[in-house]
Design a protein around this motif. Structure first.
Motif, PDB file in Angstrom:
ATOM      1  N   CYS A  54      -4.762   7.082   7.747  1.00 43.08           N
ATOM      2  CA  CYS A  54      -5.121   5.855   7.032  1.00 43.08           C
ATOM      3  C   CYS A  54      -4.454   5.869   5.660  1.00 43.08           C
ATOM      4  O   CYS A  54      -4.012   6.909   5.175  1.00 43.08           O
ATOM      5  CB  CYS A  54      -6.628   5.678   6.833  1.00 43.08           C
ATOM      6  SG  CYS A  54      -7.463   5.092   8.304  1.00 43.08           S
ATOM      7  N   ILE A  55      -4.430   4.704   5.085  1.00 48.46           N
ATOM      8  CA  ILE A  55      -3.904   4.596   3.737  1.00 48.46           C
ATOM      9  C   ILE A  55      -4.986   5.131   2.812  1.00 48.46           C
ATOM     10  O   ILE A  55      -5.991   4.465   2.583  1.00 48.46           O
ATOM     11  CB  ILE A  55      -3.578   3.131   3.408  1.00 48.46           C
ATOM     12  CG1 ILE A  55      -2.547   2.609   4.403  1.00 48.46           C
ATOM     13  CG2 ILE A  55      -3.085   3.012   1.980  1.00 48.46           C
ATOM     14  CD1 ILE A  55      -2.290   1.132   4.285  1.00 48.46           C
ATOM     15  N   GLU A  89      13.980  10.087   1.767  1.00 45.06           N
ATOM     16  CA  GLU A  89      13.437   9.283   2.881  1.00 45.06           C
ATOM     17  C   GLU A  89      14.551   8.948   3.856  1.00 45.06           C
ATOM     18  O   GLU A  89      15.607   8.480   3.456  1.00 45.06           O
ATOM     19  CB  GLU A  89      12.780   8.011   2.318  1.00 45.06           C
ATOM     20  CG  GLU A  89      12.421   6.950   3.346  1.00 45.06           C
ATOM     21  CD  GLU A  89      11.493   7.443   4.457  1.00 45.06           C
ATOM     22  OE1 GLU A  89      10.450   8.063   4.153  1.00 45.06           O
ATOM     23  OE2 GLU A  89      11.834   7.220   5.648  1.00 45.06           O
ATOM     24  N   ARG A  90      14.268   9.168   5.143  1.00 42.92           N
ATOM     25  CA  ARG A  90      15.296   8.935   6.151  1.00 42.92           C
ATOM     26  C   ARG A  90      15.584   7.443   6.360  1.00 42.92           C
ATOM     27  O   ARG A  90      16.684   7.037   6.683  1.00 42.92           O
ATOM     28  CB  ARG A  90      14.919   9.563   7.486  1.00 42.92           C
ATOM     29  CG  ARG A  90      13.541   9.214   7.968  1.00 42.92           C
ATOM     30  CD  ARG A  90      13.178   9.970   9.229  1.00 42.92           C
ATOM     31  NE  ARG A  90      13.463   9.193  10.434  1.00 42.92           N
ATOM     32  CZ  ARG A  90      12.788   8.123  10.848  1.00 42.92           C
ATOM     33  NH1 ARG A  90      11.749   7.683  10.170  1.00 42.92           N
ATOM     34  NH2 ARG A  90      13.127   7.497  11.946  1.00 42.92           N
ATOM     35  N   LEU A 128      -4.277  -3.050   6.764  1.00 40.55           N
ATOM     36  CA  LEU A 128      -5.407  -3.230   5.853  1.00 40.55           C
ATOM     37  C   LEU A 128      -5.697  -1.919   5.123  1.00 40.55           C
ATOM     38  O   LEU A 128      -5.359  -0.841   5.597  1.00 40.55           O
ATOM     39  CB  LEU A 128      -6.665  -3.647   6.617  1.00 40.55           C
ATOM     40  CG  LEU A 128      -6.716  -5.079   7.144  1.00 40.55           C
ATOM     41  CD1 LEU A 128      -7.934  -5.249   8.035  1.00 40.55           C
ATOM     42  CD2 LEU A 128      -6.736  -6.081   5.996  1.00 40.55           C
ATOM     43  N   ALA A 151      -0.378  12.659   6.222  1.00 39.56           N
ATOM     44  CA  ALA A 151      -1.623  12.359   6.927  1.00 39.56           C
ATOM     45  C   ALA A 151      -1.975  13.414   7.975  1.00 39.56           C
ATOM     46  O   ALA A 151      -3.099  13.429   8.462  1.00 39.56           O
ATOM     47  CB  ALA A 151      -1.526  10.989   7.579  1.00 39.56           C
ATOM     48  N   GLN A 181      -0.602  10.460  12.213  1.00 40.07           N
ATOM     49  CA  GLN A 181       0.114  11.750  12.169  1.00 40.07           C
ATOM     50  C   GLN A 181      -0.705  12.853  12.821  1.00 40.07           C
ATOM     51  O   GLN A 181      -0.722  13.994  12.356  1.00 40.07           O
ATOM     52  CB  GLN A 181       0.427  12.160  10.722  1.00 40.07           C
ATOM     53  CG  GLN A 181       1.507  11.329  10.054  1.00 40.07           C
ATOM     54  CD  GLN A 181       2.098  12.033   8.834  1.00 40.07           C
ATOM     55  OE1 GLN A 181       1.639  13.110   8.433  1.00 40.07           O
ATOM     56  NE2 GLN A 181       3.128  11.463   8.266  1.00 40.07           N
ATOM     57  N   ALA A 205       4.701   4.390   7.333  1.00 43.07           N
ATOM     58  CA  ALA A 205       3.945   3.466   8.184  1.00 43.07           C
ATOM     59  C   ALA A 205       3.197   2.433   7.357  1.00 43.07           C
ATOM     60  O   ALA A 205       2.432   1.641   7.881  1.00 43.07           O
ATOM     61  CB  ALA A 205       2.980   4.246   9.064  1.00 43.07           C
ATOM     62  N   ASN A 235       1.848   8.705   1.122  1.00 41.00           N
ATOM     63  CA  ASN A 235       1.367   9.999   0.628  1.00 41.00           C
ATOM     64  C   ASN A 235       2.461  10.782  -0.092  1.00 41.00           C
ATOM     65  O   ASN A 235       2.194  11.436  -1.098  1.00 41.00           O
ATOM     66  CB  ASN A 235       0.787  10.828   1.776  1.00 41.00           C
ATOM     67  CG  ASN A 235      -0.653  10.462   2.071  1.00 41.00           C
ATOM     68  OD1 ASN A 235      -1.462  10.341   1.141  1.00 41.00           O
ATOM     69  ND2 ASN A 235      -0.975  10.263   3.337  1.00 41.00           N
TER      70      ASN A 235
HETATM   71  C1  LIG Z   1       0.623   0.668  13.715  1.00 35.96           C
HETATM   72  C2  LIG Z   1      -0.155   1.310  12.630  1.00 35.96           C
HETATM   73  C3  LIG Z   1      -1.236   0.649  12.088  1.00 35.96           C
HETATM   74  C4  LIG Z   1      -1.988   1.255  11.101  1.00 35.96           C
HETATM   75  N1  LIG Z   1      -2.992   0.555  10.529  1.00 35.96           N
HETATM   76  C5  LIG Z   1      -3.622   1.077   9.449  1.00 35.96           C
HETATM   77  C6  LIG Z   1      -4.496   0.285   8.668  1.00 35.96           C
HETATM   78  O1  LIG Z   1      -4.673  -0.899   8.907  1.00 35.96           O
HETATM   79  N2  LIG Z   1      -5.148   0.854   7.620  1.00 35.96           N
HETATM   80  C7  LIG Z   1      -4.943   2.160   7.293  1.00 35.96           C
HETATM   81  O2  LIG Z   1      -5.553   2.623   6.342  1.00 35.96           O
HETATM   82  N3  LIG Z   1      -4.077   2.917   7.991  1.00 35.96           N
HETATM   83  C8  LIG Z   1      -3.394   2.402   9.042  1.00 35.96           C
HETATM   84  N4  LIG Z   1      -2.468   3.150   9.719  1.00 35.96           N
HETATM   85  C9  LIG Z   1      -2.307   4.564   9.361  1.00 35.96           C
HETATM   86  C10 LIG Z   1      -1.519   4.742   8.092  1.00 35.96           C
HETATM   87  O3  LIG Z   1      -0.474   3.849   8.071  1.00 35.96           O
HETATM   88  C11 LIG Z   1      -0.972   6.142   8.023  1.00 35.96           C
HETATM   89  O4  LIG Z   1      -2.007   7.069   8.201  1.00 35.96           O
HETATM   90  C12 LIG Z   1      -0.341   6.373   6.688  1.00 35.96           C
HETATM   91  O5  LIG Z   1       0.637   5.420   6.454  1.00 35.96           O
HETATM   92  C13 LIG Z   1       0.243   7.754   6.617  1.00 35.96           C
HETATM   93  O6  LIG Z   1       0.970   7.896   5.434  1.00 35.96           O
HETATM   94  P1  LIG Z   1       1.833   9.163   5.136  1.00 35.96           P
HETATM   95  O7  LIG Z   1       2.504   8.938   3.857  1.00 35.96           O
HETATM   96  O8  LIG Z   1       0.997  10.356   5.223  1.00 35.96           O
HETATM   97  O9  LIG Z   1       2.849   9.298   6.324  1.00 35.96           O
HETATM   98  P2  LIG Z   1       3.948   8.303   6.898  1.00 35.96           P
HETATM   99  O10 LIG Z   1       3.627   6.918   6.551  1.00 35.96           O
HETATM  100  O11 LIG Z   1       4.077   8.662   8.318  1.00 35.96           O
HETATM  101  O12 LIG Z   1       5.227   8.691   6.130  1.00 35.96           O
HETATM  102  C14 LIG Z   1       6.060   9.767   6.469  1.00 35.96           C
HETATM  103  C15 LIG Z   1       7.434   9.457   5.976  1.00 35.96           C
HETATM  104  O13 LIG Z   1       8.275  10.562   6.203  1.00 35.96           O
HETATM  105  C16 LIG Z   1       9.528  10.108   6.597  1.00 35.96           C
HETATM  106  N5  LIG Z   1      10.261  11.163   7.270  1.00 35.96           N
HETATM  107  C17 LIG Z   1       9.918  11.772   8.424  1.00 35.96           C
HETATM  108  N6  LIG Z   1      10.850  12.708   8.744  1.00 35.96           N
HETATM  109  C18 LIG Z   1      11.761  12.698   7.759  1.00 35.96           C
HETATM  110  C19 LIG Z   1      12.949  13.439   7.531  1.00 35.96           C
HETATM  111  N7  LIG Z   1      13.371  14.341   8.398  1.00 35.96           N
HETATM  112  N8  LIG Z   1      13.655  13.171   6.436  1.00 35.96           N
HETATM  113  C20 LIG Z   1      13.226  12.245   5.547  1.00 35.96           C
HETATM  114  N9  LIG Z   1      12.140  11.514   5.728  1.00 35.96           N
HETATM  115  C21 LIG Z   1      11.398  11.747   6.824  1.00 35.96           C
HETATM  116  C22 LIG Z   1       9.184   8.940   7.497  1.00 35.96           C
HETATM  117  O14 LIG Z   1      10.294   8.076   7.691  1.00 35.96           O
HETATM  118  C23 LIG Z   1       8.062   8.302   6.709  1.00 35.96           C
HETATM  119  O15 LIG Z   1       8.561   7.375   5.790  1.00 35.96           O
HETATM  120  C24 LIG Z   1      -1.676   2.558  10.676  1.00 35.96           C
HETATM  121  C25 LIG Z   1      -0.584   3.204  11.207  1.00 35.96           C
HETATM  122  C26 LIG Z   1       0.195   2.581  12.160  1.00 35.96           C
HETATM  123  C27 LIG Z   1       1.399   3.285  12.689  1.00 35.96           C
END
Ligand SMILES: Cc1cc2nc3c(=O)[nH]c(=O)nc-3n(C[C@H](O)[C@H](O)[C@H](O)COP(=O)(O)OP(=O)(O)OC[C@H]3O[C@@H](n4cnc5c(N)ncnc54)[C@H](O)[C@@H]3O)c2cc1C
Lengths: 530, 403, 490
Positions: free
Chosen positions: A508-509, A33-34, A59, A501, A469, A41, A14
């Motif tokens: 989800c993705i 990114e940390r 997926l 998220a 999240q 995720a 996201n």
């Molecule tokens: C085990 C697992 C299985 C899943 N399976 C599925 C699936 O099959 N299909 C699906 O659609 N969804 C799935 N999900 C959910 C989906 O992965 C997440 O909802 C989605 O990746 C969220 O994306 P995001 O970018 O919002 O947040 P995140 O992916 O949580 O990204 C947040 C980012 O912020 C970074 N960050 C945090 N704090 C700091 C900081 N202080 N400084 C710098 N960077 C920081 C983190 O390192 C991370 O890279 C799954 C999740 C998990 C954990």
């Protein structure tokens, strides 16, 4: 001052989508990114040499097709392969399968229960129709029903209009689905245990509730909102794993001029006179920008990165009570060859290419929940398994395979806390459970890896390891997400925004929070310069 | 990847060992989850001719068959289907639709009265749940006999003679939509004077384990009556000529309709004659009472497409006219002064009538026979409008059908 | 010919009758059983000992009480005292449920629900003018709370008692009372979401844990209402045995008892939907889709009522004299309530079922012979089909014995009413006390079932007027609103 328009904290998918949209509109964007890798995720990691593991998501379904088009993700390497089938091995040695074909699926359902087979098309059509009505809500910033802002009023009117246009029976069904349990909802349609077992899992994914708990109906709906090539509730595997999807977004973002720095953990958001001005990294570096947007979850953002003095006690309390408890784990196995699932009959080996669900009945899944809900774990967990190397041979060396398992339930609030020993014990439970259906699996394992909730928290900075999240629950949904009155991706601190998220429409993705937040933010920029 | 990965298979009918031997052109198709023949020879022409000039043997086993028995079986069925079955004598068959509570057609099929309290219902879709859901409060027993019952349709002018030869029984007293128990190859067969071709014809209901014996006997005796095994394509031509609608093609059964207006009322499908509103309560009655009076809905009609114009359009371009011997099933808009007034759902060249005909649903105001609409058809690489005149159905209705 | 025949005689039915009579309709109330009131009744379970059979409280809606000029003597709202072991505690503790410390959203939510309960339900989202008006007034009431409070109220109904307890960091007694109040009558545990809604529903009805006791027993309400109905010229007949509604061509025209048939322009059924469309009229009068909805309504009753005749006032350790006027909840922490549900959902009787206890004879000596007492126990999570009375009795006596040592020696008689008994006695499907579970998913316009709002049914001239409709419960309001609807369409 480096003159950034925006700094995005976190390169989750996201964060990257958000940055890409801003940059595409001409903004100068820095993503911090940390971790050493981008994707959050949504990542593919080679934890064991030669084998690509899906340590987080595995997926794709809810990804907004607009994101693929607007960011030209195909050009940046995204290839989606729709998943064909679902296999549910049963404890009796039989199986239940959902085939990629209407006639075959019908025949299979009828094999277990003829009444179910007759109603199934109506069920599928109804769920699709409901998804069709709800889907547009994914693509808007939730309006505040208490606000007098004409934009909010217009959005509320649009929603009311949509609801009125639904057929009465669909509307009633939607209301019931949102408020009931997955089990009760499915009982209204079906009789067969196996069919209900597999269908109920959509209601519990990422949710620390059993299928008989009210609240899981809504989660079920959430998982019906996805579409691949216009097919609702279809799931797809991105070639190279979900990490490859993040890489495609990353590549698109960079093509628009986004600057991404990894190993750049943000320690604090710099706030002056109540206005977010920049960020300070763990290593002491500081960056400044007109807007700061956090991709980290709501708890991490406001409890760790923002000085509490800057926030009202009410808001801090709201963030604290944002539910993030979790019970999802991720297991990856490196395999010496394809394991055998004894219930798959000869001639039906295609089922290995689909998802394999250990969810033989609602009772089984409910029991798995009951085992875990008091701070424990399931003695016989629910699992969603996939052998990605059958879809993309590049995931493992020739002749070898990887297996990805999404596993529930193991409590994020484990009695006495998690440690290496407990992780190993639970991993053994997972493999023991699996070997009931695939007796030769143990002999094929070259390497095994588990991400328990504590590990997911440590690695991905997800509070309590919550995969979305934050929990998918009605009381923290839509204009209540993540907390009441701050659902417009704006935080109470001026110029501090959110795009992960934790915000609407949630986990989800999807790319949706990132995209929606970008639309709102770009308007904000516009209004500022006007 | 493993051997055999990706193998899926459809069901086959009890006649498959024979039909698969006959298949020449690999023209298989799906029907309700079964593999059946579109046509056996390279082209369906001869199979069609057999229907109208000799007799044709069609495997219709994929139809769903239910036995309904018990004290309330008549009351139950009479509430289910739109026809008044109280007038149905033992030994008689009635065709008709059945509806949901909105008065939209769920399915259509035949009801055979086997005995006072015993009926057989055939349907195009599985009706197991629908029957069960409607049985609450009735003393009935419903058995699904779809799999254990094989079905053959024997259609065409020589069909009676062939059957008489096979059974040694006079069959001229088995009138249109009546039945008789007979034996073929010493196997019990229920013979109904029904069909889906609009011709003289019978349907044979056979226990699955006797299927091949009966088939073999009919085919060997049939040789001297011009019998041809016949696939779905040829039957489709015949049923369009006969003006018979087909589920999923000419209408969407209401449980499958994605939105309410995709479903059809029996009045729209030209089945108003089979809706008996004066009988007691029945499913959908309220809605049907209203629908009957509706003047703004659609109506089923026949269309005769101006073939002469179609032909000269081709000839002007120096082309031969491609005749649609295999019926098309593409929803095709119909216009009146460039305003769309309906759509055609299936069309074919009628080798008997030498006309290009189609089934259509059009606004009630233009449904009366003789309205001149236009339909867009492809001429080589261009789409062109052609006149299509609404006509009464059936297109073809030979005396012998009911004789 | 009667204008309206009402089948059943709960306060909802009688309130409906009274409203119709006031509008000059000729009304006949027919009760199949030989007692009036349905579950709002009392019985002598042992010579001289009286119990409110199904419910511990079921006050009439104050507006109806006023409109009909009734005055029903009730004791003050009950206090709630919780006895049990907190999670990880080794000692039993006794504490008062301090409602006052709950956030304002509880009070606001209750007030809103009360408004909702007293207004006709529109067929969302397409309402008639007056329905939309009624709802928009409630909307205005909600908006009037201000942005933040409004959101707080909206959140509440979606949450689980457990989540809320954690969020508010509620002390032991409060979280247990909240949990019991939230799951009472539901087939769910405190961990399941949206059950706080159920808590609010019973608060709004004033028939929850702190619902007041009626002096002279619940049967008083019924008796007073019946008198009122008669005085307005209504006829009431009871003991008629099984009744059938006569339907012709989708329209109801009379009620038959045996050979006798009485005609009426309208019929109103006090029974739940399943019984109305299964017993009163044969199911085939409904369209199959509608029948499907009837069968989807959930009635998994899991409450048993146990009455104990005591020769002496019991003493509960740590419980004051005053507290005995109120409700005593005997349950361990939220987790153990959930564990009890874990058992019940598998069809087992929990080892330690949560119970709540009242001592009606303490505030109203007429309920038992002098010096003696009636202990009324509501047992949660007795599975719907459970038939072993002795196990329930044992469990209850053991739990009571743990907290009121020596109580066994004063027990004269125990009567156990299982869900199956309540079903049998009061024609409650599944023994569900409210004619359908009162979850959020079966509330408001989804009650009694989708497509049957405001008491209307798919059968012409047939109405529903019981607790199965909106609002649930026996405040009379469901009948009152349904009568209003019936008059409007007459
Ligand atoms: C085990 C697992 C299985 C899943 N399976 C599925 C699936 O099959 N299909 C699906 O659609 N969804 C799935 N999900 C959910 C989906 O992965 C997440 O909802 C989605 O990746 C969220 O994306 P995001 O970018 O919002 O947040 P995140 O992916 O949580 O990204 C947040 C980012 O912020 C970074 N960050 C945090 N704090 C700091 C900081 N202080 N400084 C710098 N960077 C920081 C983190 O390192 C991370 O890279 C799954 C999740 C998990 C954990």
């Amino acid at each position: 001052m480096s003159g950034y328009d925006a700094i995005v904290i976190g390169a989750g998918h996201n964060g990257l989508v958000h940055a890409a949209y801003l940059a595409r509109a001409g903004k100068k964007v820095l993503v911090l990114e940390r971790r050493p890798v981008v994707g959050g995720a949504t990542i593919t990691e080679e934890i064991f040499p030669g084998f690509k593991f899906l340590t987080g998501s595995y997926l794709i379904s809810l990804l907004r097709p607009e994101v693929i088009r607007e960011l030209s993700l195909a050009k940046h390497g995204l290839e989606l392969m729709p998943l064909e089938s679902t296999l549910v091995p049963l404890q009796s040695g039989d199986y239940f399968a959902d085939w990629p074909d209407h006639d075959m699926t019908r025949e299979e359902i009828a094999r277990h229960n003829r009444r179910d087979a007759d109603i199934y098309p109506e069920y599928a059509a109804t769920m699709k129709r409901i998804a069709l009505w709800v889907k547009p809500l994914l693509d808007i910033a939730p309006p505040n029903p208490a606000s007098n802002d004409p934009r909010d009023k217009m959005a509320m009117a649009m929603i009311a209009e949509r609801l009125r246009a639904m057929s009465k029976s669909d509307f009633d069904l939607l209301c019931r689905l949102l408020t009931t349990s997955a089990a009760d909802f499915l009982d209204e349609w079906f009789e067969g245990e196996a069919l209900k077992g597999t269908k109920c899992t959509s209601g519990i994914i990422g949710t620390f509730l059993g299928p008989r708990s009210a609240g899981t109906g809504y989660v079920l709906l959430h998982h019906y909102l996805g579409e691949i090539d216009g097919v609702f509730r279809a799931w797809a595997f991105p070639r190279g794993g979900t990490g490859a999807f993040a890489q495609a977004v990353y590549s698109a973002a960079r093509s628009f001029g986004v600057e991404v720095r990894t190993n750049a953990a943000v320690k604090q958001v710099i706030i002056k006179d109540g206005v977010a001005k920049g960020v300070a990294l763990e290593n002491g570096d500081e960056f400044y920008a007109r807007r700061i947007i956090s991709n980290a979850d709501a708890k991490v953002t406001f409890l760790n990165l923002v000085d509490k003095k800057e926030l009202s006690p009410d808001f801090v309390n709201d963030i604290r009570r944002f539910r993030t408890t979790s019970a999802a784990c991720k297991v990856n196995l490196a395999l010496d060859g394809l394991p055998t699932f004894t219930s798959i009959p000869k001639g039906k080996e295609a089922l290995y290419r689909g998802s394999i669900e250990i969810a033989p009945s609602i009772d089984y899944v409910e029991k798995a929940y009951d085992d875990a809900k008091y701070g424990g774990w399931s003695t016989r967990p629910f699992m969603d398994a996939l052998i990605p190397s059958l879809l993309d041979p590049g995931m493992a060396p020739p002749g070898k395979h990887v297996m990805s398992l999404f596993v529930q339930y193991a409590s994020s609030e484990l009695e006495g806390g998690w440690n290496a020993e407990k992780r190993a014990t639970f991993l053994d439970i997972v493999i023991d459970t699996l070997s009931q259906y695939s007796p030769d699996i143990k002999s094929k394992i070259l390497f095994k890896h588990i991400n328990t909730p504590d590990e997911l928290e440590r690695q991905f900075a997800l509070s309590s390891g919550n995969i979305f999240q934050g929990e998918l629950a009605l009381h923290q949904l839509f204009f209540l997400k993540p907390v009441p009155t701050f659902a417009h991706y704006k935080s109470p601190i001026k110029h501090l925004w959110m795009c992960g998220a934790s915000t609407h429409p949630g986990g989800c993705i999807t790319g949706a929070p990132g995209r929606n937040a970008a639309m709102s933010l770009l308007r904000d920029f516009q209004e500022e310069s006007a | 990847m493993r051997d055999g990965m990706g193998m899926l298979s459809l069901k086959v009918t009890p006649f498959h060992p024979r039909t698969s031997e006959l298949m020449q052109g690999n023209a298989w198709r799906r029907w309700a989850g079964f593999t059946v023949a579109s046509c056996y020879e390279m082209a369906p022409d001869r199979e069609y001719l057999a229907i109208r000039n000799a007799c044709a043997l069609i495997d219709v086993s994929p139809l769903f068959k239910y036995r309904v028995s018990g004290k309330d079986s008549l009351a139950f069925l009479n509430r289910l289907v739109t026809r008044d079955l109280s007038k149905l004598s033992v030994g008689q068959v009635a065709y008709g639709p059945w509806c949901d509570s909105r008065g939209k057609v769920v399915d259509d099929g035949t009801v055979m009265r086997l005995d006072d309290h015993e009926f057989r219902l055939t349907s195009a879709e599985s009706s197991w749940r629908w029957l069960g859901d409607n049985a609450h409060g009735f003393d009935v027993f419903i058995a699904d006999e779809s799999d254990e019952t094989a079905a053959l349709s024997l259609q065409g002018p020589t069909s009676r003679a062939l059957l008489e030869k096979l059974t040694g029984v006079r069959l001229s007293d088995v009138k249109y939509h009546w039945m008789r128990s007979i034996e073929i190859a010493q196997r019990p067969v229920l013979l109904t004077r029904t069909g889906y071709t609009g011709d003289l014809g019978y349907e044979l209901w056979i226990r699955a384990e006797h299927a091949l014996d009966v088939w073999d006997a009919v085919v060997s005796e049939g040789a001297s009556f011009g019998l041809m095994p016949c696939g779905i394509w040829a039957m489709d031509v015949a049923r369009i000529e006969a003006g018979l609608v087909m589920l999923d093609v000419d209408y969407t059964p209401s449980p499958k309709a994605f939105t309410a207006n995709q479903a059809s009322s029996p009045f729209e499908l030209g089945l108003g004659w089979a809706v008996h509103l004066h009988k007691g309560d029945m499913v959908g009655k309220k809605a049907l009472m209203q629908d009957r009076l509706k003047t703004d809905g659609l109506k089923l009609t026949g269309l005769e497409i101006d073939h002469a114009a179609f032909m000269s359009a081709h000839e002007e371009l120096g082309l031969l006219t491609p005749l649609p011997f295999i019926p098309w099933r593409v929803v095709t808009p119909l216009f009146l002064d460039r305003e769309q007034v309906g759509y055609a759902t299936s069309g074919t060249w009628s080798p008997t009538l030498k006309k290009y005909i189609a089934l259509a649903q059009v606004a009630a105001r233009v449904a009366r026979a003789g309205n001149k609409l236009t339909i867009d058809l492809m001429v080589d690489r261009e789409r062109r409008p052609f006149a299509a005149v609404t006509t009464t159905l059936p297109f073809f209705n030979p005396e012998r059908k009911r004789a | 010919m009667h204008d309206v025949i009402i089948v059943g005689s709960s306060p909802n039915a009688l309130a409906a009758a009274a409203r119709l009579l006031a509008a000059k309709k000729r009304v006949l109330v027919l009760e199949p059983s030989d007692h009036l009131g349905g579950p709002v009744s009392s019985h002598e379970f042992h010579p001289g000992f009286w119990a409110d059979t199904a419910l511990s409280s079921a006050p009439l809606h104050p507006m109806i009480e006023q409109e009909l000029g009734l005055s029903i003597a009730v004791l003050p709202r009950r206090t709630v005292t919780v006895i049990g072991k907190a999670h990880n505690a080794s000692e039993v503790s006794v504490g008062r449920f301090q409602k006052a410390v709950l956030p304002a959203a509880f009070r606001n939510g209750t007030a809103l629900l009360q408004a909702l309960h007293a207004s006709p339900v529109g067929d969302l989202p397409n309402m008639t003018g007056s329905e939309a008006e009624a709802l928009s007034m409630i909307g205005a009431q909600l908006l009037g709370l201000g942005e933040r409070e409004m959101m707080e109220v909206l959140r509440l109904g979606f949450m689980s008692a457990r989540e809320l307890s954690l969020e508010l960091n509620l002390p032991f007694a409060d979280r247990v009372a909240l949990s019991i109040g939230s799951v009472y009558g539901l087939n769910e545990g405190p961990f399941a979401r949206t059950n706080v809604w159920n808590y609010l529903v019973h608060e709004a009805l004033n028939d929850g844990l702190s619902g007041p006791q009626v002096v002279g027993g619940l049967g008083r309400i019924t008796a007073l209402l019946a008198d009122k109905v008669r005085s307005l010229g209504g006829e009431i007949e009871m003991g008629l045995g099984p009744l059938a509604v006569d339907v012709d061509a989708g329209s109801a025209w009379g009620v038959s008892a045996g050979d006798r048939t009485v005609e009426a322009k309208r019929i109103a059924s006090d029974l739940d939907v399943q019984r109305t469309f299964g017993q009163l009229i044969p199911p085939y009068h409904l369209e199959p889709e509608c029948l499907r909805r009837v069968r989807q309504v959930r009635y998994r009753g899991n409450v048993a009522r146990v009455f104990i005749a005591l020769r002496k006032q019991p003493e509960f350790a740590g419980v004051g004299e005053e507290d005995l006027l109120g409700t005593l909840v005997i349950a361990n922490d939220v987790e153990s309530i959930e564990r009890a549900w874990d058992e019940a959902k598998r069809g087992n009787l929990p080892a330690d079922p949560p119970i709540f206890v009242t001592l009606p004879s303490r505030g109203d000596p007429s309920r038992a012979p002098t010096g003696a007492h009636v202990l009324a126990v509501t047992v949660l999570y007795v599975p719907s089909g459970w038939t072993d009375r002795s196990r329930v009795k044992e469990a209850v006596l053991r739990l009571l014995g743990e907290h009121a040592p020596g109580i066994e020696q004063w027990v004269d008689h125990v009567e156990v009413n299982l869900p199956v008994d309540l079903e049998e006695r009061f024609s409650l499907t599944g023994g569900q006390l409210y004619g359908g579970e009162t979850n959020l998913s079966q509330s408001f316009f989804l009650r009694s079932m989708p497509g049957c709002r405001g008491g209307c049914t798919p059968i012409e001239n047939l109405y529903l007027c019981g607790s199965t409709g909106h609002p649930p419960g026996y405040s009379g309001m469901s009948g009152w609103l349904s009568a209003g609807n019936l008059l409007a369409t007459a």
